[in-house]
Each structure stands twice: as structure tokens, then as C-alpha cells.
Design a protein around this motif. Structure first.
Motif, PDB file in Angstrom:
ATOM      1  N   GLU A   1     -14.199 -19.275  -1.491  1.00  0.00           N
ATOM      2  CA  GLU A   1     -13.245 -18.323  -0.728  1.00  0.00           C
ATOM      3  C   GLU A   1     -12.520 -17.455  -1.965  1.00  0.00           C
ATOM      4  O   GLU A   1     -12.139 -16.363  -1.568  1.00  0.00           O
ATOM      5  CB  GLU A   1     -12.087 -19.134  -0.094  1.00  0.00           C
ATOM      6  N   ILE A   2     -12.078 -18.241  -3.074  1.00  0.00           N
ATOM      7  CA  ILE A   2     -11.430 -17.438  -4.194  1.00  0.00           C
ATOM      8  C   ILE A   2     -12.293 -16.323  -4.568  1.00  0.00           C
ATOM      9  O   ILE A   2     -12.217 -15.068  -4.737  1.00  0.00           O
ATOM     10  CB  ILE A   2     -10.908 -18.306  -5.156  1.00  0.00           C
ATOM     11  N   ILE A   3     -13.783 -16.701  -4.846  1.00  0.00           N
ATOM     12  CA  ILE A   3     -14.652 -15.762  -5.587  1.00  0.00           C
ATOM     13  C   ILE A   3     -15.035 -14.580  -4.237  1.00  0.00           C
ATOM     14  O   ILE A   3     -15.034 -13.652  -4.577  1.00  0.00           O
ATOM     15  CB  ILE A   3     -16.224 -16.563  -5.641  1.00  0.00           C
ATOM     16  N   ASP A   4     -15.260 -14.768  -3.130  1.00  0.00           N
ATOM     17  CA  ASP A   4     -15.304 -13.923  -1.983  1.00  0.00           C
ATOM     18  C   ASP A   4     -14.247 -13.087  -1.989  1.00  0.00           C
ATOM     19  O   ASP A   4     -14.387 -11.835  -1.795  1.00  0.00           O
ATOM     20  CB  ASP A   4     -15.686 -14.727  -0.909  1.00  0.00           C
ATOM     21  N   ASN A   5     -12.963 -13.360  -2.121  1.00  0.00           N
ATOM     22  CA  ASN A   5     -11.685 -12.513  -2.205  1.00  0.00           C
ATOM     23  C   ASN A   5     -12.112 -11.644  -3.131  1.00  0.00           C
ATOM     24  O   ASN A   5     -11.571 -10.433  -3.092  1.00  0.00           O
ATOM     25  CB  ASN A   5     -10.662 -13.374  -2.324  1.00  0.00           C
TER      26      ASN A   5
ATOM     27  N   THR B   1      -4.238  -9.943  -1.624  1.00  0.00           N
ATOM     28  CA  THR B   1      -5.134 -10.913  -2.236  1.00  0.00           C
ATOM     29  C   THR B   1      -5.101 -12.220  -1.237  1.00  0.00           C
ATOM     30  O   THR B   1      -4.183 -12.227  -0.222  1.00  0.00           O
ATOM     31  CB  THR B   1      -5.074 -11.181  -3.608  1.00  0.00           C
ATOM     32  N   LYS B   2      -5.760 -13.070  -1.438  1.00  0.00           N
ATOM     33  CA  LYS B   2      -5.973 -14.327  -0.466  1.00  0.00           C
ATOM     34  C   LYS B   2      -4.393 -15.164  -0.401  1.00  0.00           C
ATOM     35  O   LYS B   2      -4.075 -15.104  -1.854  1.00  0.00           O
ATOM     36  CB  LYS B   2      -6.934 -15.318  -1.019  1.00  0.00           C
TER      37      LYS B   2
ATOM     38  N   LEU C   1      -8.304 -24.773 -10.966  1.00  0.00           N
ATOM     39  CA  LEU C   1      -8.225 -23.231  -9.911  1.00  0.00           C
ATOM     40  C   LEU C   1      -7.187 -22.309 -10.015  1.00  0.00           C
ATOM     41  O   LEU C   1      -7.406 -21.040  -9.966  1.00  0.00           O
ATOM     42  CB  LEU C   1      -7.839 -24.004  -8.488  1.00  0.00           C
ATOM     43  N   LEU C   2      -5.964 -22.763 -10.731  1.00  0.00           N
ATOM     44  CA  LEU C   2      -4.974 -21.874 -10.941  1.00  0.00           C
ATOM     45  C   LEU C   2      -5.287 -20.913 -12.109  1.00  0.00           C
ATOM     46  O   LEU C   2      -4.957 -19.639 -12.151  1.00  0.00           O
ATOM     47  CB  LEU C   2      -3.554 -22.491 -11.342  1.00  0.00           C
ATOM     48  N   LEU C   3      -6.396 -21.473 -13.026  1.00  0.00           N
ATOM     49  CA  LEU C   3      -6.762 -20.484 -14.010  1.00  0.00           C
ATOM     50  C   LEU C   3      -7.651 -19.235 -13.337  1.00  0.00           C
ATOM     51  O   LEU C   3      -7.699 -18.065 -13.948  1.00  0.00           O
ATOM     52  CB  LEU C   3      -7.730 -21.160 -14.785  1.00  0.00           C
ATOM     53  N   ILE C   4      -8.217 -19.643 -12.269  1.00  0.00           N
ATOM     54  CA  ILE C   4      -9.116 -18.596 -11.557  1.00  0.00           C
ATOM     55  C   ILE C   4      -8.147 -17.752 -10.834  1.00  0.00           C
ATOM     56  O   ILE C   4      -8.084 -16.355 -11.013  1.00  0.00           O
ATOM     57  CB  ILE C   4     -10.090 -19.165 -10.482  1.00  0.00           C
ATOM     58  N   ILE C   5      -7.236 -18.353 -10.128  1.00  0.00           N
ATOM     59  CA  ILE C   5      -6.255 -17.394  -9.157  1.00  0.00           C
ATOM     60  C   ILE C   5      -5.377 -16.610 -10.225  1.00  0.00           C
ATOM     61  O   ILE C   5      -5.118 -15.189  -9.563  1.00  0.00           O
ATOM     62  CB  ILE C   5      -5.452 -18.574  -8.319  1.00  0.00           C
TER      63      ILE C   5
ATOM     64  N   LEU D   1     -23.843 -10.760  -5.443  1.00  0.00           N
ATOM     65  CA  LEU D   1     -22.370 -10.182  -5.827  1.00  0.00           C
ATOM     66  C   LEU D   1     -21.567 -11.461  -6.361  1.00  0.00           C
ATOM     67  O   LEU D   1     -20.730 -11.427  -7.376  1.00  0.00           O
ATOM     68  CB  LEU D   1     -21.624  -9.986  -4.557  1.00  0.00           C
ATOM     69  N   ARG D   2     -21.902 -12.717  -5.817  1.00  0.00           N
ATOM     70  CA  ARG D   2     -21.150 -13.868  -6.059  1.00  0.00           C
ATOM     71  C   ARG D   2     -21.643 -14.210  -7.607  1.00  0.00           C
ATOM     72  O   ARG D   2     -20.578 -14.560  -8.395  1.00  0.00           O
ATOM     73  CB  ARG D   2     -21.530 -15.074  -5.270  1.00  0.00           C
TER      74      ARG D   2
END
Length: 778
Positions: free
Chosen positions: A434-438, A414-415, A659-663, A506-507
Motif C-alpha cells: 500500500e505504501i509503494i502504491d501510494n 499522502t496515505k 516501515l518508518l524508514l520507507i514512510i 511501476l512497482r
């Protein structure tokens, strides 16, 4: 680099400790010192004792406790027999054999486990203190009734022991009366039983069956029995009272050694390590073994002047399948280690040129990974035009270079989140895309890659068409008409636009999924943006060109700038910038309709003059996607009204949490189990969040994916109970791996204390002040 070197370095990596591993234990085993033990009449006493250890070795028991009825004699005899010769001692050297006893207290049984150095003098004093008479030792009839169960637990603790309720769901078990009508002679219930269960000196409950465990859990879920300090582990032991002879178990009760065991996660087999494991049920007590099928980084070998090991050419590192924490003072190479791993595994994503930030920090590196059920080695030492060399391991432990494509690497990692990334996302919110695209590349790599390739290739084709225009210095529109390019260009333009829309779809798909997973905590929305430099060009330089070409004055430039600003804003609402394509093909009515422009002479004049000034530059302008993030600043606070704030109004810490919630959280909801590398994720976070939220996310995530994290915060390796803590040190010339393992290893815990807490004195000083603060506030 060659395949032989790759194989040799792989063996060096495998020789290293990977941190905590699963250890089988049986803490309830009887010997002939228990009167009801049954062996074989054809065996002498020594053979019976050593046969017990042989059975433990056969079943890979790493820790065993000798627990005869109300006596330590069996342990002492076993210790004598197993140390008589070097050969016998060597045979059992990998097994930790603990001194224990099964105590009868008010007709119920309790296990007390002590360290292997619990001397005979201490044993005799303990037996005297709990009231076991010498003549009744070894029998169940001996009674330790003088103290009562709660006081007995405290007494065991005062002698440094671990107390466990023996076969709690069976006869003579303290909890048996709770789940059966026919209880023991003396039944403990109500407050007296609650006092036993909630005792800080109780370390576990042995059960004989899954049914018994479920029944006990149902009963002690009652508020009167709930512990608030820590969970109690439910453990399985053999309670062996005999041997296996001719495939038959000789004992009249219990089970054969190895037929009922518990499993703990340890990197260092010791009494204190066991004690630590019993206090962390969620991560240290293993109820079932589920093989980790997810991809992982096994380890690496690095040739570098920054990371070295003595005078060896390569510094080798080994990783756990779960949580790895890299610690060390500044300058020891923590970020460099993560950066090199990412750099070697990283690949050319589609047609983008990958720029390494670490290629000047190492000469050669090999990263060993497990993916798709195979072992691969990835090296930056390449041949020909390859970006990376990839080797695959054969069954005979040799490696061979892969000649075919190795696209699986695109889905492996992953990123990687480097130090300062969360801050960069805060000051440039659209980078969050960038997180979404990953996620998209992980799930839709081929589709996403096709869109990117289409955009790049078609843009290049269109650019080539117009190089001729620039070369001949012809006005664009006459040139396109002369060359018959109107329809060809329009087709290519919409090919590019369709690819942009495909990526947008896709996004949107992943944004919807993340919003569902994080409902009530976070809201994401895809937006449309124009690069600042492009927007500046369209509002400043381009209007100036239009005015000049039209032979008009400065005030006309301002009018064109206002007109273009309207086009830009309407484009962002529509989600596409096709204004110049429509204008070049004279679709004026469509522009008025889709851009909501008043159809009057003034606007007609603007369109005419803009059309005459269009160059190839404007024809290749497209909107980018941005992202809007709203975070519930009261998320995680009970009974608080949700308050969502846009990322521009969030503090740095709040934005980092979002952001950490997403990651972490969203990744788990999406079943993303790729290895995750993070460099100091605690930056810009307060310790309360780190302990209460981030640590819990790491504890959950590490069971489903590999985490490799560099950190300066003690909460992460300690509270998240890292399986592998890698301690890096600096000798004045280079950083090196000093040691690794989990906290149960005294050397590792000492390093964590020194590096992350400032040393024992600093910790004691803080704890003393905190105690004073608590006393003051009472």
C-alpha cells in the motif's frame, strides 16, 4: 452547506493561532544613554527614544533589546516614556522590549539581555557586582574586568540573563583576533577562549558579516572549541547608534534598526521563549525565509457531537505548515480529528468503493487546504452524485463551488497512517505494498488509474460474457465455441494481464528507487502471491470438481491437487498465471514448455480433465503482487556488520522501524512533500529509537512537508520541537480544543508536562531516580 458558510468558517479558522511563527528580533540597540549615540539636535530626548521604537515597528521587529554601553539608564528612560500615556503604550504593545546592556570586559564587548521586569535595584546590584563604576556608565571606557569573561558569563546567568558575544567578528569582539592579524588590545586564545565559547552560559554569537561568520565557524570547528551540549546560534543585530532622519542614518557605527536582524520561531513572545529558541538552533533560528510552496492543510471546521467548542455549531482547528502534534488523554478525540480530516479529503480512487470509518462520528466537516497556489475548501456535504463538494477561494475572500473535475485532490494527501497500521503491516507483510502504491499514485496517477480501470472494466466485460454461459447451464468450452468467444476471450485476458504487468513495472521502479535511497538499511523485492482463498479453492475444491467430472475417485483428486500446486508455484516464479487461458485455447505444448511440465501420458490426462472442468471462475484468476522486506537489524550502529533479516523474522519493533524508514526517509529522498497524517506512530517503538531516530526524521521532514501527528509520547512534540501542539480535553460530553501553540507558550508546556509526563511531581521523581542511577554507575 453553501459558499457563504464556507467563507465565514474560513475566517474563523484564520483567527485561530497556527502555532510558532517567525519573529524578527534586534537584541543590540543603543539609545541616547550611550555617549556615542547620534540623533538630531532638533529632537528632544523623548522623541529620540520613541523614534527608535517607531523604526522597530516600521520594520516589524517583534523583540528588541536596549543595550547601552555599561548602563541600564537608556532602558529605564525608554520604559518611562513609552508608558506615559495609554496611546503610546498601546502603540508598542505588540513589541517585547527587553532590558539589556553592552558590557566592556578586557576591551571586548559582551551583550547581557534580561527580562523586561529586571528592576532598577537588580540592575544596580548587577553593575556593582561586575565592577562598573557609576560615573563611567554609558561609555565604552567603563570596564568589567574584575571577573574575567568566563566568570562574567556565569554572573549574567546567575541574574537570569542571556549572554551573547557582541559583534564577535569586528573590532572589540572577543573572536576578532582569531580571524584577523590585527586583533584587540587583549586577545583571548587557546584554553581561555575555549572556556568562553564552550561556556553553558553563552547563548549566541553576534556577527557583522557572512564572511566573518564563515571565518569564525572555520576556526571554532577545531576540536578544542567544539561544544557537545548544544549549538551556538550566529545572530545578526543592528548595533544601532543613531536614527534614520531624512533617509540618512545618523550613527557613526552600527546600522539602522531593521537593516540587520535575526529571526526566531516563536508562538509566544517572552524572554523565556527567546531563551528557549536560542538553545535550539536547528529549528528555532531562521537564517533565511523560503516560502513553503508545498501543499498543506490550513485548518478545518467540524460539526460533530464528539468534537465541539462551547455551544458553537462548528469546532474549528488551525494547523502549522510544519509539525503539528495533537495531544490529550484518551477519549478526547485525537484519532477522530485525524480520521475526519482524512475521510473528507479522501476520494474514490479510480473504481474502488471508498468506505468511511468515521462518517458516523460527524455530521459535516470542511477542510481548508492550500494546493496549486490556491485555497480550496472540501466538504462532505454534497449535492447530486458528487463524492465531495469542493470550493475555491476568490481574491475577495469569497468561495465558489467548483463545477469542473478536482483531480488535484488525488495528489494532495499522502496515505494516512492510523493507529495500529504498523502492526497490521507486521502481521500481513504484503500490506506494505500500500505504501509503494501510494508513491505510484502520486507520481503516475493517470497511468496507474488507466491500468486499474482496464482491469476492472475488462473483468466486468468478461464476466458479462460468461453470465450467459451460467444462465444456459452449458459446459464452458462448448459454449465458447458456439459463441465464437475463444479469440475474444483470449484478447481480453491478455489485456488484463498486460495491465497487471504495467502496475508491476511501476512497482518495480519505485522499489528500485527506495532500495537506492535506503541502501545498507533496507532491501525490498516485489513477489507474486495468490490470495489464500483462491489458493485453497485451486488445491481443494477445484480438484474435487475435476475428479467428479472425470468420474474418478478420491485419490485422483489428490493427484490433481498436487498438479495444481505445481502450476501455482511455477506461476509465482514466472510472475503470471495464464495456465487456464492457454488450456482453454488448447495451447498444450506451450503449457509444457513454460510451466516446465514433463510431457507424458499422465500429465496429458490431467490437462484433458482439467480443461473439461474449467468454469468462468478459473478464467478470471490472476496473481497478486506481494512484497518481501529485509531490514538491517544493525542499521545505525557504528562499526557493526550488516545483518539483513526478512520481515517474517523481525520483531514488531524492528518491522515498525523498517516501515518508518520507507514512510519518512524514503519519502524525503523521493521529494514527496505531501501532507502526512499519522496516529500514534510511536506505538510498538522503544523510546530510544523514538528519541534518536524518529524525532530526527520529524525534525528534517517538517522543513519540507506538513506533518499532523497524534501522539502520547513526549519526545515527539518536545524533542522534535513541534511548531503547533493542539491540546484536546474532555468535559464529560465531548472533546474540545483547549489551547494550541508551541512549547514556548507556558500554557502549552504545562499541558505537555501534565498529559505526556504525568505532571511535575512525576517528572521530578523520575529525574531524581535517574540522577541516582547515574551516580551509582559512575
Amino acid at each position: 452547506m453553501n459558499a457563504k458558510t464556507v467563507a465565514e468558517l474560513y475566517q474563523k479558522v484564520l483567527e485561530l493561532n497556527s502555532g510558532a511563527d517567525i519573529v524578527n528580533l534586534d537584541l543590540h540597540v543603543h539609545t541616547p544613554a550611550s555617549k556615542d549615540f547620534r540623533g538630531s539636535d532638533n529632537m528632544i530626548e523623548k522623541e529620540k527614544y520613541l523614534a527608535l521604537l517607531d523604526e522597530a515597528v516600521e520594520h516589524n521587529i517583534g523583540i528588541i533589546a536596549i543595550t547601552d554601553h555599561n548602563t541600564f539608564k537608556g532602558y529605564n528612560k525608554l520604559l518611562k516614556y513609552m508608558t506615559e500615556t495609554r496611546a503610546i503604550k498601546r502603540k508598542y504593545q505588540d513589541m517585547l522590549i527587553l532590558c539589556g546592556i553592552e558590557i566592556t570586559c578586557y576591551s571586548n564587548h559582551l551583550l547581557a539581555i534580561f527580562n523586561s521586569d529586571f528592576s532598577e535595584d537588580r540592575q544596580n546590584q548587577f553593575l556593582y557586582d561586575i565592577g562598573i563604576e557609576k560615573e563611567s556608565q554609558g561609555t565604552e571606557e567603563a570596564m568589567a574586568d574584575e571577573l574575567g569573561p568566563s566568570a562574567l558569563l556565569q554572573k549574567i546567568n546567575s541574574y537570569g540573563g542571556i549572554a551573547i558575544l557582541a559583534h564577535a567578528d569586528a573590532e572589540k569582539g572577543f573572536l576578532y583576533p582569531l580571524i584577523n592579524k590585527n586583533g584587540s588590545e587583549i586577545a583571548f586564545k587557546g584554553k581561555s577562549l575555549a572556556k568562553i565559547i564552550k561556556s553553558p552560559h553563552l547563548y549566541g554569537i553576534q556577527v557583522c558579516s557572512d564572511t566573518g561568520e564563515r571565518r569564525i565557524k572555520d576556526v571554532i570547528a577545531n576540536k578544542d572549541y567544539i561544544r557537545h551540549d548544544r549549538k551556538l546560534p550566529f545572530l545578526n543585530f543592528s548595533d544601532a547608534h543613531g536614527l534614520v532622519i531624512d533617509n540618512q542614518y545618523t550613527g557613526k557605527s552600527g546600522k539602522s534598526i531593521g537593516s540587520s536582524i535575526s529571526r526566531v520561531k516563536l508562538s509566544h513572545k517572552s524572554f523565556n521563549a527567546l531563551k528557549m529558541a536560542l538553545t535550539d538552533v536547528d529549528t528555532r533560528i531562521i537564517k533565511s525565509i523560503n516560502p513553503n510552496t508545498y501543499s498543506k492543510i490550513i485548518g478545518c471546521a467540524i460539526k460533530s457531537d464528539i468534537l465541539k467548542k462551547n455551544n458553537e455549531d462548528y469546532a474549528c482547528f488551525r494547523f502549522s505548515d510544519q509539525l503539528n502534534c495533537i495531544i490529550g488523554s484518551r477519549g478526547t478525540g485525537k484519532s477522530t480529528l485525524l480520521g475526519i480530516i482524512n475521510d473528507v479529503i479522501e476520494y474514490e480512487k479510480f473504481d474502488f468503493e471508498y468506505e468511511s470509518q468515521y462518517n458516523d462520528r460527524y455530521e459535516t466537516a470542511i477542510i481548508y487546504i492550500e494546493a496549486e497556489g490556491k485555497i480550496y475548501a472540501i466538504s462532505n456535504d454534497v449535492y447530486g452524485n458528487e463524492y465531495r463538494s469542493v470550493y475555491v477561494k476568490a481574491n475577495n475572500n469569497s468561495f465558489s463551488r467548483m463545477k469542473r473535475s478536482y483531480n488535484f485532490l488525488n495528489l494532495f494527501l499522502t496515505k494516512t497512517y492510523n493507529q495500529g497500521d504498523l502492526y497490521s503491516y507486521h502481521i500481513s507483510p504484503n500490506k506494505t505494498l500500500e505504501i509503494i502504491d501510494n508513491f505510484i499514485m502520486w507520481k503516475h496517477y493517470d497511468e496507474y488509474g488507466d491500468y486499474i480501470h482496464t482491469i476492472n472494466q475488462t473483468t466486468e466485460d468478461v464476466g458479462a460474457l460468461f453470465e450467459k454461459c451460467m444462465k444456459h447451464r452449458m459446459p464452458l468450452i462448448p459454449f465458447m465455441k458456439d459463441e465464437g468467444l475463444d479469440s475474444r476471450y483470449l484478447k481480453k485476458f491478455y489485456t488484463i494481464l498486460d495491465a497487471h504487468n504495467g502496475i508491476l513495472k511501476l512497482r518495480d521502479e519505485f522499489v528500485d528507487q527506495i532500495n537506492n535511497i535506503l541502501s545498507g538499511k533496507l532491501k525490498l523485492r516485489i513477489t507474486f502471491v495468490l490470495d489464500d482463498s483462491i489458493q485453497h479453492f485451486l488445491l481443494e475444491r477445484f480438484p474435487e470438481i475435476v475428479a467428479r467430472e472425470a468420474g474418478r475417485y478420491y485419490d485422483y483428486k489428490a493427484n490433481i491437487s498436487d498438479f495444481m500446486n505445481s502450476i501455482i508455484q511455477k506461476s509465482k516464479i514466472r510472475g503470471k498465471l495464464d495456465f487456464f487461458a492457454l488450456l482453454i485455447t488448447n495451447k498444450i505444448d506451450k503449457i509444457f514448455e513454460e510451466y516446465y511440465i514433463a510431457k507424458n501420458n499422465e500429465n496429458m490426462e490431467y490437462l484433458h480433465d482439467i480443461r473439461q472442468a474449467i468454469s468462468p471462475t478459473e478464467l478470471l484468476l490472476f496473481l497478486d503482487n506481494g512484497i518481501s522486506l529485509e531490514y538491517n537489524v544493525n542499521s545505525g550502529i557504528n562499526n557493526m556488520k550488516p545483518i539483513f533479516r526478512e520481515n517474517t523474522k523481525l520483531s514488531l519493533g524492528q518491522n515498525a522501524v523498517a516501515l518508518l524508514l520507507i514512510i519518512l526517509t524514503a519519502s524525503q529522498g523521493l521529494n514527496d512533500n505531501r501532507p502526512l497524517l499519522m496516529d500514534q506512530p510511536e506505538d510498538d517503538l522503544d523510546n530510544s529509537y523514538i528519541f534518536n531516530t524518529l524525532v530526527e526524521e520529524f525534525r528534517r521532514s517538517k522543513n519540507k512537508r506538513q506533518l499532523i501527528i497524534s501522539t502520547h509520547n513526549a519526545n515527539i512534540p518536545v524533542s522534535a520541537d513541534a511548531e503547533n501542539i493542539l491540546v484536546l480535553k474532555y468535559n464529560g460530553e465531548f472533546g474540545y480544543l483547549d489551547s494550541n501553540g508551541s512549547l514556548d507558550n507556558p500554557k502549552i508546556s504545562a499541558a505537555v508536562l501534565e498529559i505526556l509526563e504525568g505532571g511535575e511531581l512525576a517528572l521530578k521523581s523520575r529525574n531524581e531516580k535517574y540522577r541516582n542511577i547515574v551516580d551509582i554507575t559512575k
